[in-house]
Design a protein around this motif. Structure first.
Motif, short mmCIF file in Angstrom:
data_model
loop_
_atom_site.label_atom_id
_atom_site.label_comp_id
_atom_site.label_asym_id
_atom_site.label_seq_id
_atom_site.Cartn_x
_atom_site.Cartn_y
_atom_site.Cartn_z
N ASP A 113 58.20 55.79 52.11
CA ASP A 113 56.96 56.08 51.92
C ASP A 113 55.84 55.13 52.75
N ASP A 114 56.48 54.76 53.82
CA ASP A 114 55.62 53.85 54.76
C ASP A 114 55.04 54.54 55.86
N LEU A 115 55.28 55.83 56.29
CA LEU A 115 54.50 56.29 57.35
C LEU A 115 53.44 57.28 57.12
N LYS A 116 52.46 56.84 58.09
CA LYS A 116 51.31 57.70 58.14
C LYS A 116 51.39 58.94 58.90
N LEU A 117 50.49 59.96 58.34
CA LEU A 117 50.32 61.27 59.39
C LEU A 117 50.27 61.07 60.61
N PRO A 118 50.58 61.88 61.54
CA PRO A 118 50.66 61.55 63.05
C PRO A 118 49.11 61.92 63.36
N THR A 119 48.86 61.27 64.42
CA THR A 119 47.30 61.30 65.07
C THR A 119 47.32 62.42 65.75
N ASP A 120 48.10 63.11 66.33
CA ASP A 120 48.02 64.50 66.90
C ASP A 120 47.52 65.40 66.08
N ASP A 121 46.19 66.08 66.57
CA ASP A 121 45.62 66.93 65.47
C ASP A 121 46.22 68.33 65.39
N SER A 122 46.92 68.85 66.22
CA SER A 122 47.43 70.41 66.32
C SER A 122 48.79 69.97 65.03
N LEU A 123 49.50 68.62 65.38
CA LEU A 123 50.49 68.64 64.36
C LEU A 123 50.24 68.16 63.02
N LEU A 124 49.06 67.33 62.89
CA LEU A 124 48.41 67.05 61.61
C LEU A 124 47.99 68.22 60.95
N THR A 125 47.49 69.25 61.67
CA THR A 125 47.01 70.57 60.75
C THR A 125 48.36 71.47 60.37
N GLN A 126 49.13 71.49 61.31
CA GLN A 126 50.34 71.92 60.85
C GLN A 126 51.07 71.57 59.89
N ILE A 127 51.29 70.36 59.53
CA ILE A 127 51.93 69.78 58.38
C ILE A 127 51.01 69.85 57.20
N LYS A 128 49.80 69.74 57.29
CA LYS A 128 48.74 69.90 55.95
C LYS A 128 48.75 71.37 55.70
N ASP A 129 48.59 72.24 56.70
CA ASP A 129 48.61 73.61 56.08
C ASP A 129 50.06 74.16 55.58
N GLY A 130 50.94 73.69 56.17
CA GLY A 130 52.35 73.98 55.91
C GLY A 130 52.63 73.49 54.42
N PHE A 131 52.21 72.29 54.18
CA PHE A 131 52.34 71.70 52.70
C PHE A 131 51.50 72.27 51.77
N ALA A 132 50.28 72.77 52.10
CA ALA A 132 49.36 73.29 51.25
C ALA A 132 49.98 74.67 50.87
N GLU A 133 50.73 75.39 51.75
CA GLU A 133 51.27 76.71 51.38
C GLU A 133 52.37 76.66 50.67
N GLY A 134 53.06 75.44 50.42
CA GLY A 134 54.16 75.27 49.56
C GLY A 134 55.29 75.46 50.45
N LYS A 135 55.35 75.29 51.91
CA LYS A 135 56.70 75.48 52.66
C LYS A 135 57.47 74.32 52.62
N ASP A 136 58.73 74.45 52.72
CA ASP A 136 59.71 73.24 52.89
C ASP A 136 59.64 72.97 54.33
N LEU A 137 59.11 71.86 54.53
CA LEU A 137 58.71 71.27 55.94
C LEU A 137 60.04 70.09 56.12
N VAL A 138 60.57 70.00 57.34
CA VAL A 138 61.13 68.86 58.02
C VAL A 138 60.56 68.24 58.93
N VAL A 139 60.37 66.86 59.04
CA VAL A 139 59.43 66.33 59.84
C VAL A 139 60.51 65.57 60.69
N SER A 140 60.28 65.20 62.25
CA SER A 140 61.20 64.44 63.15
C SER A 140 60.37 63.25 63.08
N VAL A 141 61.09 62.02 63.02
CA VAL A 141 60.53 60.88 63.04
C VAL A 141 61.10 60.12 64.16
#
Length: 159
Positions: A113-141
């Motif tokens: 739980d210690d990671l912030k959302l990325p600062t890159d705008d396109s990646l940020l909107t992809q993550i937020k939109d995908g999460f809002a649509e209820g998709k299973d998302l895997v992020v690479s850290v």
């Protein structure tokens, strides 16, 4: 042998190095290098010939893997450069909190739980939109030199 007892204070760090040395002449494009204490991906390498009395020089152009800034360095090819230990780990996204932190599922079933959302705008909107649509998302850290940041996203289908 001495009869004295020695006491050492624990500092809390295992002491694993954040970088390792590598000869400048062996570092290639798409490798990693530390420039101005920042971990960078090498995008350009050029080597100059030796002068009358000198060493061949390597000119590195790198892009900071966390901030995206372009950095340059010139090092004699026979000298050692620091190369960061770079790790990439995939986590499943569980939740996004209001304060911009993400909750991720680790391989052993715990949460991170210690990671912030990325600062890159396109990646940020992809993550937020995908999460809002209820998709299973895997992020690479990506992690290097004590820093971590989300740098990629995979959609593994609807829940």
């Amino acid at each position: 042998m001495s009869d004295e007892e020695h006491h050492f204070e624990a500092k809390g760090d295992a002491g694993a190095s954040k970088t390792f040395p590598q000869q400048a002449g062996t570092i290639r494009k798409n490798g990693y290098i530390v420039i101005k204490n920042r971990p960078c991906k090498v995008v350009e390498v050029s080597t100059s010939k030796t002068g009358k009395h000198g060493h061949a020089k390597c000119h590195f152009v790198g892009i900071d893997i966390f901030t995206g800034k372009k950095l340059e360095d010139i090092v004699p090819s026979s000298h050692n450069c620091d190369v960061p230990h770079v790790n990439r780990t995939d986590y499943q996204l569980i939740d996004i909190s209001e304060d911009g932190f993400v909750s991720l599922l680790t391989d052993n079933g715990g949460t991170k739980d210690d990671l912030k959302l990325p600062t890159d705008d396109s990646l940020l909107t992809q993550i937020k939109d995908g999460f809002a649509e209820g998709k299973d998302l895997v992020v690479s850290v990506m992690s290097a030199m004590g820093e971590e940041q989300i740098n990629a996203l995979k959609d593994i289908g609807p829940k």
